[in-house]
Design an enzyme around this catalytic site. Structure first.
Site, PDB file in Angstrom:
ATOM      1  N   ARG A  36      28.042 -39.883 -15.618  1.00 32.54           N
ATOM      2  CA  ARG A  36      29.077 -38.857 -15.707  1.00 32.54           C
ATOM      3  C   ARG A  36      28.557 -37.541 -16.293  1.00 32.54           C
ATOM      4  O   ARG A  36      28.973 -36.450 -15.885  1.00 32.54           O
ATOM      5  CB  ARG A  36      30.240 -39.381 -16.564  1.00 32.54           C
ATOM      6  CG  ARG A  36      31.424 -38.459 -16.579  1.00 32.54           C
ATOM      7  CD  ARG A  36      32.633 -38.950 -17.363  1.00 32.54           C
ATOM      8  NE  ARG A  36      32.480 -40.163 -18.118  1.00 32.54           N
ATOM      9  CZ  ARG A  36      32.953 -40.331 -19.360  1.00 32.54           C
ATOM     10  NH1 ARG A  36      33.579 -39.340 -19.969  1.00 32.54           N
ATOM     11  NH2 ARG A  36      32.811 -41.478 -19.986  1.00 32.54           N
ATOM     12  N   ASN A  42     -11.584 -15.452 -26.701  1.00 31.37           N
ATOM     13  CA  ASN A  42     -10.482 -15.175 -27.620  1.00 31.37           C
ATOM     14  C   ASN A  42      -9.198 -14.996 -26.815  1.00 31.37           C
ATOM     15  O   ASN A  42      -8.945 -13.934 -26.266  1.00 31.37           O
ATOM     16  CB  ASN A  42     -10.816 -13.896 -28.402  1.00 31.37           C
ATOM     17  CG  ASN A  42     -10.102 -13.813 -29.740  1.00 31.37           C
ATOM     18  OD1 ASN A  42      -9.689 -12.754 -30.152  1.00 31.37           O
ATOM     19  ND2 ASN A  42      -9.964 -14.929 -30.413  1.00 31.37           N
ATOM     20  N   PHE A  94      -3.870 -13.093 -29.699  1.00 35.17           N
ATOM     21  CA  PHE A  94      -4.451 -14.401 -29.420  1.00 35.17           C
ATOM     22  C   PHE A  94      -3.619 -15.536 -29.996  1.00 35.17           C
ATOM     23  O   PHE A  94      -3.859 -16.704 -29.687  1.00 35.17           O
ATOM     24  CB  PHE A  94      -5.861 -14.479 -30.015  1.00 35.17           C
ATOM     25  CG  PHE A  94      -5.904 -14.061 -31.462  1.00 35.17           C
ATOM     26  CD1 PHE A  94      -5.375 -14.858 -32.457  1.00 35.17           C
ATOM     27  CD2 PHE A  94      -6.449 -12.840 -31.823  1.00 35.17           C
ATOM     28  CE1 PHE A  94      -5.387 -14.455 -33.786  1.00 35.17           C
ATOM     29  CE2 PHE A  94      -6.479 -12.441 -33.154  1.00 35.17           C
ATOM     30  CZ  PHE A  94      -5.944 -13.254 -34.134  1.00 35.17           C
ATOM     31  N   TYR A 121      28.130 -42.317 -19.567  1.00 34.84           N
ATOM     32  CA  TYR A 121      27.522 -40.997 -19.722  1.00 34.84           C
ATOM     33  C   TYR A 121      26.291 -40.803 -18.834  1.00 34.84           C
ATOM     34  O   TYR A 121      26.013 -39.696 -18.371  1.00 34.84           O
ATOM     35  CB  TYR A 121      27.103 -40.779 -21.180  1.00 34.84           C
ATOM     36  CG  TYR A 121      28.237 -40.617 -22.159  1.00 34.84           C
ATOM     37  CD1 TYR A 121      29.573 -40.642 -21.751  1.00 34.84           C
ATOM     38  CD2 TYR A 121      27.974 -40.432 -23.515  1.00 34.84           C
ATOM     39  CE1 TYR A 121      30.598 -40.492 -22.665  1.00 34.84           C
ATOM     40  CE2 TYR A 121      28.996 -40.279 -24.436  1.00 34.84           C
ATOM     41  CZ  TYR A 121      30.307 -40.315 -24.002  1.00 34.84           C
ATOM     42  OH  TYR A 121      31.322 -40.164 -24.913  1.00 34.84           O
ATOM     43  N   GLU A 153      -7.971 -17.167 -41.189  1.00 39.13           N
ATOM     44  CA  GLU A 153      -7.026 -17.541 -40.136  1.00 39.13           C
ATOM     45  C   GLU A 153      -6.122 -18.621 -40.722  1.00 39.13           C
ATOM     46  O   GLU A 153      -6.317 -19.812 -40.495  1.00 39.13           O
ATOM     47  CB  GLU A 153      -7.802 -18.005 -38.905  1.00 39.13           C
ATOM     48  CG  GLU A 153      -8.682 -16.873 -38.364  1.00 39.13           C
ATOM     49  CD  GLU A 153      -9.731 -17.312 -37.361  1.00 39.13           C
ATOM     50  OE1 GLU A 153      -9.746 -18.512 -36.983  1.00 39.13           O
ATOM     51  OE2 GLU A 153     -10.540 -16.470 -36.943  1.00 39.13           O
ATOM     52  N   TYR A 196     -14.589  -4.615 -35.263  1.00 36.41           N
ATOM     53  CA  TYR A 196     -14.612  -6.068 -35.403  1.00 36.41           C
ATOM     54  C   TYR A 196     -15.150  -6.719 -34.126  1.00 36.41           C
ATOM     55  O   TYR A 196     -14.717  -6.427 -33.024  1.00 36.41           O
ATOM     56  CB  TYR A 196     -13.214  -6.609 -35.698  1.00 36.41           C
ATOM     57  CG  TYR A 196     -13.154  -8.127 -35.677  1.00 36.41           C
ATOM     58  CD1 TYR A 196     -13.670  -8.869 -36.730  1.00 36.41           C
ATOM     59  CD2 TYR A 196     -12.598  -8.808 -34.593  1.00 36.41           C
ATOM     60  CE1 TYR A 196     -13.640 -10.263 -36.710  1.00 36.41           C
ATOM     61  CE2 TYR A 196     -12.554 -10.196 -34.566  1.00 36.41           C
ATOM     62  CZ  TYR A 196     -13.079 -10.916 -35.623  1.00 36.41           C
ATOM     63  OH  TYR A 196     -13.064 -12.284 -35.608  1.00 36.41           O
ATOM     64  N   HIS A 243     -19.452 -21.921 -30.748  1.00 36.87           N
ATOM     65  CA  HIS A 243     -18.020 -22.240 -30.647  1.00 36.87           C
ATOM     66  C   HIS A 243     -17.724 -23.337 -29.634  1.00 36.87           C
ATOM     67  O   HIS A 243     -16.573 -23.735 -29.471  1.00 36.87           O
ATOM     68  CB  HIS A 243     -17.229 -20.984 -30.283  1.00 36.87           C
ATOM     69  CG  HIS A 243     -17.016 -20.049 -31.440  1.00 36.87           C
ATOM     70  ND1 HIS A 243     -18.006 -19.748 -32.342  1.00 36.87           N
ATOM     71  CD2 HIS A 243     -15.918 -19.340 -31.844  1.00 36.87           C
ATOM     72  CE1 HIS A 243     -17.537 -18.888 -33.248  1.00 36.87           C
ATOM     73  NE2 HIS A 243     -16.277 -18.639 -32.970  1.00 36.87           N
TER      74      HIS A 243
END
Length: 513
Positions: A281, A195, A327, A278, A413, A53, A83
């Protein structure tokens, strides 16, 4: 002194030294050997015509498309240029430097199959201050940070824009000026470069570092407010914290007792009240929970900055190339969503303390809205508005990005982390929290000054630690007698938190955990 990377023992502190302090980087000799060993294995597989791949196939949905040996270089170059789809304003320089360092460190482990010369070129760019311009938006956080990391790789091959010597210029021009030869990508290299989770981790590690410092500043702000409002310190007794057992709670209580040690304003018993609200405290419990959350994030980030997160992974000794899912950004997405909520809570309770200082119904006798001239002057009235606005805004950013997923790449994906959004929104939350705590510090300093003005207490009655904080504040910001442009004053407090100068002034007097 250089930071030496080998993919195994990089620390958060070293990342900060490189990304903010411009410390030089070197690849360890053993890492160089590991990188070369994996590359030799990839070359062997390429010669054998193995189906792997991203090496001899396309990407994502195109994983079933075989690529000839002659097309492998084009495959990698096309991967990067196609990309580079990120949009928006560029990431700050320190985030880019962190991402470059983390990518080099991951590749140094020797499981990515990239050439040593390619990794060294990225290290050379980092050392020369050649920083690719990376737009902030466009990463799904699986398959890692494909778009932003592609922008880094784009600069590596001499394309796109980079920040160099304070200017944005063409990558080819900057590389030439720096004496660096652009890379011509070989088989597997584009995928090895883009990646991974390094962009989200680069943002997250920077937010984490500042959050760790803000934890201490929040304790300082609490102590100053306790001085101004005659706080009761008995709630911070170690016996109380021991019964709960949480480490962060113990540390915060100890810090508060350290900061208030010697105070003549805040002490165990107050004649006018039995217990505090609060927002004073319960600070060991509130700040402590945030501290424990930040500790968890630190542990997760410390693992991730030494993780190999690309795909496929190369195991030369086992004669295997494995397609996995390292990834996927889910571990970081969850951590960064947790971190931003922890930071938000510091701001939430800080705004409530500021309100008590400013509101005449709650301020233990301080002049309304912290001005001696109420009516003609508004004092700190709208400072609380600003704090409330940012606290409310943080609630929007606090929505966990990691619970959302939009399938991509033709549903190959089909679950993504959105972890980069988690990191980016954490940075927005941090900025707001720093500003809100700055407003509290400004309000507390004004309250301390007014106690002296109305004859109730002197500045000399402060504990040594809170006096150190007050004295430092007064080197930058004077008490406010008549209304002034408040923006200019509040910016000073934001800056003294961000540049760490207030914390450094206090830690010259006491040691905080």
């Amino acid at each position: 002194m250089a930071v030496v990377i080998n993919g195994r023992d990089l620390t958060v502190e070293e990342v900060i030294r490189v990304c903010r302090g411009d410390e030089k980087v070197e690849i360890a000799p053993e890492a160089q050997k590991a990188i070369q060993k994996a590359r030799d294995y990839i070359e062997k597989k390429l010669e054998e015509g193995a189906v792997i791949y991203g090496l001899t196939t396309g990407f994502g949905k195109f994983a079933n498309v075989l690529i000839s040996k002659e097309e492998t270089a084009d495959l990698q170059r096309n991967l990067i240029i196609s990309h580079t789809c990120a949009l928006g304003e560029p990431y700050p320089r320190q985030y880019v430097r962190a991402a470059m360092l983390l990518r080099c460190n991951a590749l140094s482990r020797g499981n990515s199959g990239i050439r040593l010369s390619t990794v060294q070129t990225m290290v050379d760019m980092l050392n020369a201050g050649v920083h690719p311009v990376i737009p902030r938006k466009g990463s799904l956080g699986a398959s890692g940070d494909l778009a932003p990391l592609s922008h880094i790789a784009l600069g590596l091959i001499g394309l796109g824009k980079v920040e160099y010597k304070g200017e944005t210029v063409d990558a080819a021009e900057a590389l030439k000026d720096a004496g660096i030869t652009p890379v011509e990508l070989a088989a597997k290299e584009g995928l090895a470069l883009n990646n991974g989770t390094q962009m989200m981790t680069a943002v997250g590690v920077n937010v984490l570092w500042d959050a760790m410092r803000l934890l201490k500043v929040a304790d300082i702000a609490t102590a100053m407010t306790a001085e101004a409002l005659h706080g009761i310190t008995k709630a911070y007794d170690p016996k109380v914290q021991k019964l709960r057992g949480h480490e962060g709670q113990k540390i915060v209580a100890e810090n508060l007792l350290t900061l208030l040690d010697g105070s003549k304003n805040a002490f165990d018993v107050q004649p006018t009240k039995v217990q505090d609200p609060y927002s004073l405290r319960c600070i060991p419990q509130v700040h402590g929970a945030s501290r424990d959350a930040i500790k968890y994030v630190y542990d997760v980030v410390s693992k991730e900055i030494n993780a190999v997160t690309d795909n496929p992974l190369v195991f030369p000794d086992e004669d295997e190339v494995i397609s996995g899912g390292n990834f996927h950004g889910q571990p970081m997405a969850l951590a960064f969503d947790f971190m931003k909520m922890a930071i938000s809570e510091l701001a939430d309770v800080s705004e409530r303390r500021a309100e008590r200082l400013i509101n005449p119904a709650l301020s233990e006798g301080l002049p309304g809205f912290l001005t001696k001239h109420g009516g003609v002057c508004s004092g700190f009235m709208i400072a609380q508005y600003a704090a409330a606005s940012m606290v409310s805004e943080n609630k929007v950013y606090d929505h966990p990005a990691c619970v959302d997923s939009i399938p991509s790449s033709g549903n190959q994906e089909d679950h993504v982390s959105m972890g980069t959004t988690s990191a980016r929104t954490a940075a927005m939350v941090l900025d707001n929290a720093q500003k809100v705590i700055g407003i509290e510090l400004a309000s507390a300093a004004q309250g301390i000054w007014l106690r002296e003005e109305i004859g109730e207490s002197k500045v000399e009655n402060l504990a040594p630690a809170t006096k150190a904080a007050y004295d430092y504040i007064r080197t930058l910001s004077d008490p406010i007698d008549q209304d002034i442009i408040m923006h200019d004053e509040l910016v000073k407090f934001d800056e003294m938190i961000k540049d760490n100068s207030l914390l450094e002034a206090v830690e010259k007097v006491v040691t905080l955990k």
